[in-house]
Write a protein that holds these residues in place. Structure first.
Motif, short mmCIF file in Angstrom:
data_model
loop_
_atom_site.label_atom_id
_atom_site.label_comp_id
_atom_site.label_asym_id
_atom_site.label_seq_id
_atom_site.Cartn_x
_atom_site.Cartn_y
_atom_site.Cartn_z
N THR A 22 0.85 -1.19 0.00
CA THR A 22 0.00 0.00 0.00
C THR A 22 0.88 1.24 0.00
OG1 THR A 22 -0.12 0.20 2.40
CG2 THR A 22 -1.75 -1.24 1.33
N CYS A 23 0.30 2.35 -0.41
CA CYS A 23 1.05 3.62 -0.43
C CYS A 23 1.52 3.98 0.98
CB CYS A 23 0.17 4.71 -1.01
SG CYS A 23 1.02 6.28 -1.24
N ARG A 24 0.67 3.77 1.98
CA ARG A 24 1.02 4.10 3.35
C ARG A 24 2.20 3.26 3.83
NH1 ARG A 24 2.17 7.59 6.31
NH2 ARG A 24 0.53 8.64 5.11
N ALA A 27 5.35 4.57 2.29
CA ALA A 27 5.71 5.86 2.89
C ALA A 27 6.38 5.66 4.24
CB ALA A 27 4.45 6.72 3.02
N THR A 33 6.09 11.20 2.68
CA THR A 33 4.63 11.28 2.64
C THR A 33 4.07 10.42 1.53
OG1 THR A 33 4.65 13.15 1.12
CG2 THR A 33 4.76 13.66 3.48
N ASP A 34 2.74 10.19 1.58
CA ASP A 34 2.08 9.43 0.53
C ASP A 34 2.26 10.11 -0.83
OD1 ASP A 34 1.31 7.98 2.67
OD2 ASP A 34 -0.85 8.10 2.30
N ARG A 35 2.21 11.45 -0.82
CA ARG A 35 2.35 12.20 -2.06
C ARG A 35 3.73 11.97 -2.68
NH1 ARG A 35 1.57 18.79 -2.62
NH2 ARG A 35 1.84 18.88 -4.90
N VAL A 37 5.58 9.32 -2.31
CA VAL A 37 5.60 7.95 -2.83
C VAL A 37 4.99 7.92 -4.23
CG1 VAL A 37 4.61 5.63 -2.58
CG2 VAL A 37 5.62 6.79 -0.60
N ARG A 38 3.86 8.63 -4.41
CA ARG A 38 3.22 8.64 -5.73
C ARG A 38 4.13 9.28 -6.78
NH1 ARG A 38 -1.45 9.41 -2.39
NH2 ARG A 38 -1.18 11.68 -2.41
#
Length: 321
Positions: A22-24, A27, A33-35, A37-38
């Protein structure tokens, strides 16, 4: 905070360790942060990594096939294993040409950490390789093409040259590749003859997919089929011998690629072995280093006795001196 380049390598390594993240989770592992990672995932896609993602709060990221070969993240043991495999491929010519394996090995050795390069150097100093056996090599690109044909599960058109050099083109249903230690064999069903056949990979000229999916019904044991095919080669002379070993031990002494076996009670096996002449067969039998009896023919029995007597006389002469 680690640099962007180091973080990207860390993400690529994490993605290769399990099916999905998962993104979390990513991270938390990389401390961003999640952002971020994206954004990093977008950068990895630009580098050629096939990053796949599922939307939503329960979605995640996973590593798929990319558009080009991306950088690989290997630990010490993995890097050493790849280097050894490339060296063996280059020495054996198993891929049909040693150039690609040598090129890849040179690139890898340039970036190996000293601790891994030293281990590889120690192995180089210990291993001794005999010269590559003479014979035809598999043309470059043929083995990957045959492997792809087996994987796709669709009918293919095979351009092939037989032992006499005659060119043929036939439709086949691919099944498996078999390596005997000396040669690669391709196991497939010959559509026109409706028979399972073996083809030497070094005689394959071209493999063309037809796009027609096929379902293989009751495919054979590929290794056994190749063994029987090799053992079925016609020789000028055959010897029938009795080995004082049960079938399982006899098969280890004389592989099924060399002879045909029949049990002779629980503790013995009759084996038929082909050769070019009596002396060649006698040499092979003597090299087995086991108790045996030549049942036929007489020339092989006489050649074996002659070689045994010569060996005894040579050793008696050494002892007398």
């Amino acid at each position: 905070m680690i640099s962007t380049s180091a973080r990207l390598l860390r993400l690529a390594s994490l993605l290769s360790t399990r099916p999905t993240w998962t993104c979390r989770e990513l991270a938390e592992r990389t401390g961003v942060t999640d952002r971020t990672v994206r954004r990093d995932m977008a950068r990895l896609r630009e580098l050629g990594y096939g990053i796949e993602s599922d939307p939503g709060p329960w979605g995640g990221y996973r590593l798929g096939g990319g558009t080009r070969m991306p950088p690989l993240i290997l630990d010490d043991e993995e890097a050493l294993a790849v280097a050894v495999a490339l060296r063996e491929a280059a020495l054996s010519g198993v891929l049909g040409s040693d150039q690609a394996a040598l090129s890849a090995l040179l690139k890898l050795r340039q970036v190996l950490p000293p601790r891994i390069a030293d281990r590889l150097g120690e192995m180089d100093a210990i291993f001794v390789h005999t010269p590559r056996p003479e014979g035809r090599q598999v043309p470059p690109g043929v083995l990957p093409a045959l492997a792809a044909a087996c994987r796709r599960g669709e009918r293919a058109r095979l351009s092939y040259r037989d032992h006499a050099g005659n060119a043929t083109v036939r439709d086949i249903d691919p099944y498996r590749l078999v390596h005997t230690g000396r040669r690669w064999y391709f196991v497939a069903r010959d559509v026109a003859r409706d028979q399972w056949r073996t083809f030497r990979a070094d005689r394959v000229v071209q493999v063309q997919p037809t796009g027609r999916a096929v379902e293989l019904v009751d495919p054979p044991d590929p290794a056994l089929l190749v063994s029987r095919s090799i053992a079925g080669v016609v020789y000028p002379l055959y010897a029938t011998v009795r080995l004082a070993h049960p079938m399982d031990q006899a098969l280890r002494l004389v592989p099924p690629t060399i002879g045909t076996h029949h049990p002779d009670g629980p503790d013995a096996t009759i084996v038929e072995i082909g050769g070019n002449d009596a002396d060649q067969l006698a040499t092979y039998l003597l090299g087995l280093g086991t108790t045996l009896r030549v049942l036929s023919p007489d020339p092989v029995r006489e050649a074996l006795l002659r070689r045994t007597r010569d060996l005894c006389e040579d050793n008696e002469g050494v002892q007398a001196r």
